[in-house]
Design a protein around this motif. Structure first.
Motif, PDB file in Angstrom:
ATOM      1  N   PRO A  18       0.831  -1.213   0.000  1.00 23.27           N
ATOM      2  CA  PRO A  18       0.000   0.000   0.000  1.00 23.27           C
ATOM      3  C   PRO A  18       0.861   1.257   0.000  1.00 23.27           C
ATOM      4  O   PRO A  18       1.992   1.253   0.488  1.00 23.27           O
ATOM      5  CB  PRO A  18      -0.786  -0.116   1.313  1.00 23.27           C
ATOM      6  N   ALA A  19       0.329   2.341  -0.536  1.00 22.31           N
ATOM      7  CA  ALA A  19       1.018   3.621  -0.493  1.00 22.31           C
ATOM      8  C   ALA A  19       1.334   3.983   0.950  1.00 22.31           C
ATOM      9  O   ALA A  19       0.612   3.595   1.871  1.00 22.31           O
ATOM     10  CB  ALA A  19       0.147   4.706  -1.130  1.00 22.31           C
ATOM     11  N   TRP A  20       2.411   4.722   1.154  1.00 28.56           N
ATOM     12  CA  TRP A  20       2.807   5.040   2.533  1.00 28.56           C
ATOM     13  C   TRP A  20       1.715   5.817   3.252  1.00 28.56           C
ATOM     14  O   TRP A  20       1.524   5.651   4.469  1.00 28.56           O
ATOM     15  CB  TRP A  20       4.134   5.782   2.560  1.00 28.56           C
ATOM     16  N   ALA A  43      -2.410  11.073  -1.620  1.00 26.91           N
ATOM     17  CA  ALA A  43      -1.404  10.098  -2.034  1.00 26.91           C
ATOM     18  C   ALA A  43      -0.201  10.758  -2.700  1.00 26.91           C
ATOM     19  O   ALA A  43       0.882  10.181  -2.746  1.00 26.91           O
ATOM     20  CB  ALA A  43      -2.030   9.081  -2.979  1.00 26.91           C
ATOM     21  N   ASP A  44      -0.387  11.960  -3.248  1.00 21.28           N
ATOM     22  CA  ASP A  44       0.682  12.600  -4.012  1.00 21.28           C
ATOM     23  C   ASP A  44       1.339  13.753  -3.260  1.00 21.28           C
ATOM     24  O   ASP A  44       1.787  14.715  -3.857  1.00 21.28           O
ATOM     25  CB  ASP A  44       0.149  13.095  -5.360  1.00 21.28           C
ATOM     26  N   LEU A 173      17.457   3.930   2.111  1.00 22.64           N
ATOM     27  CA  LEU A 173      17.211   3.984   0.672  1.00 22.64           C
ATOM     28  C   LEU A 173      16.097   4.976   0.351  1.00 22.64           C
ATOM     29  O   LEU A 173      16.225   5.814  -0.548  1.00 22.64           O
ATOM     30  CB  LEU A 173      16.836   2.594   0.154  1.00 22.64           C
ATOM     31  N   ALA A 174      14.995   4.887   1.085  1.00 25.43           N
ATOM     32  CA  ALA A 174      13.852   5.766   0.813  1.00 25.43           C
ATOM     33  C   ALA A 174      14.205   7.232   1.025  1.00 25.43           C
ATOM     34  O   ALA A 174      13.855   8.090   0.204  1.00 25.43           O
ATOM     35  CB  ALA A 174      12.685   5.376   1.712  1.00 25.43           C
ATOM     36  N   ALA A 180       8.361   8.236  -3.018  1.00 30.44           N
ATOM     37  CA  ALA A 180       7.246   7.742  -2.213  1.00 30.44           C
ATOM     38  C   ALA A 180       7.139   6.217  -2.286  1.00 30.44           C
ATOM     39  O   ALA A 180       6.800   5.562  -1.297  1.00 30.44           O
ATOM     40  CB  ALA A 180       5.945   8.382  -2.672  1.00 30.44           C
ATOM     41  N   GLU A 181       7.413   5.649  -3.451  1.00 32.72           N
ATOM     42  CA  GLU A 181       7.315   4.194  -3.608  1.00 32.72           C
ATOM     43  C   GLU A 181       8.352   3.482  -2.746  1.00 32.72           C
ATOM     44  O   GLU A 181       8.054   2.453  -2.121  1.00 32.72           O
ATOM     45  CB  GLU A 181       7.497   3.804  -5.070  1.00 32.72           C
TER      46      GLU A 181
END
Length: 230
Positions: A18-20, A43-44, A173-174, A180-181
């Protein structure tokens, strides 16, 4: 010959994570959300919101938990400052993030570990085993306490170490990519639960302290999104 369409591993992985924003909203939700509480972040949202959130509400909450247990605030302040700089557009590589994340995550997971619950269950199980083998009640109780102490200490170290290694790598890494992914694949929902447990106590996350932690983190995220989107 099968006519079933083939799905690539990349597609499966993307759809399974799922999206964060969805992950975080699920952990932070409580009764207030059903009564018109804070909305789920879009989400964006800009990734800068993640850094602002970590530098603000997250750092404050975890910092209070660390101070309450007599921990060293320096590593946490170093991470907070790094998030501030990243939110302003400064780039850091994975190695730089790993260096500051590792001690912070290790301490957080130690604070979040349910040591009292684990100790109690291990002591009861070991004492029960000793009694079933004919030990006197006093001796069985002493054996249970000794076993529980060693078992809990070992389990706590393994729990903190394993979670620290995995989450340091994923979050480094993020934060380095600012994607976001990548942040979603780091499963921030899991770390978020640990922040709440570190603040409220592992066995009190559903109580008033846990609700307070969720409210503060929820409000802090809303503010971070507003600032990043301005």
């Amino acid at each position: 010959m099968s006519t079933r369409s083939r799905i690539s591993p990349d597609t499966v992985e993307a759809s399974a994570t799922p999206a964060w924003t969805v992950q975080v909203a699920g952990v932070l939700a409580d009764e207030a959300d059903a009564c018109g509480g804070s909305p789920r972040p879009a989400a964006d949202v800009p990734f800068a919101a993640v850094h602002l959130w970590h530098a603000g509400a997250v750092a404050d909450l975890v910092g209070e938990a660390v101070a309450r247990h007599g921990g060293d605030p320096a590593p946490h302040e170093a991470l907070r400052v790094m998030h501030v700089r990243a939110a302003m557009g400064e780039a850091f590589g994975e190695d730089a993030w790993s260096v500051v994340l590792e001690p912070v995550l290790r301490e957080m997971y130690l604070l979040a570990y349910p040591r009292e619950r684990v100790h109690s269950r291990a002591a009861a199980a070991a004492a029960s085993f000793a009694l079933s083998r004919g030990w006197a009640e006093k001796d069985a109780k002493e054996y249970g306490e000794t076993y529980a102490r060693m078992n809990t200490e070992a389990s706590e170290r393994v729990y903190a170490e394993a979670n620290t290694i995995a989450n340091t790598a994923a979050h480094a890494l993020a934060f380095a990519t600012g994607e976001a992914e990548d942040y979603a694949h780091a499963w921030p929902s899991a770390v978020l639960r640990a922040w709440i447990a570190a603040y409220a106590g592992a066995d009190a996350t559903a109580g008033p302290a846990g609700q307070e932690a969720r409210r503060r983190l929820r409000d802090g995220l809303d503010e971070a999104v507003r600032r990043a989107s301005a």
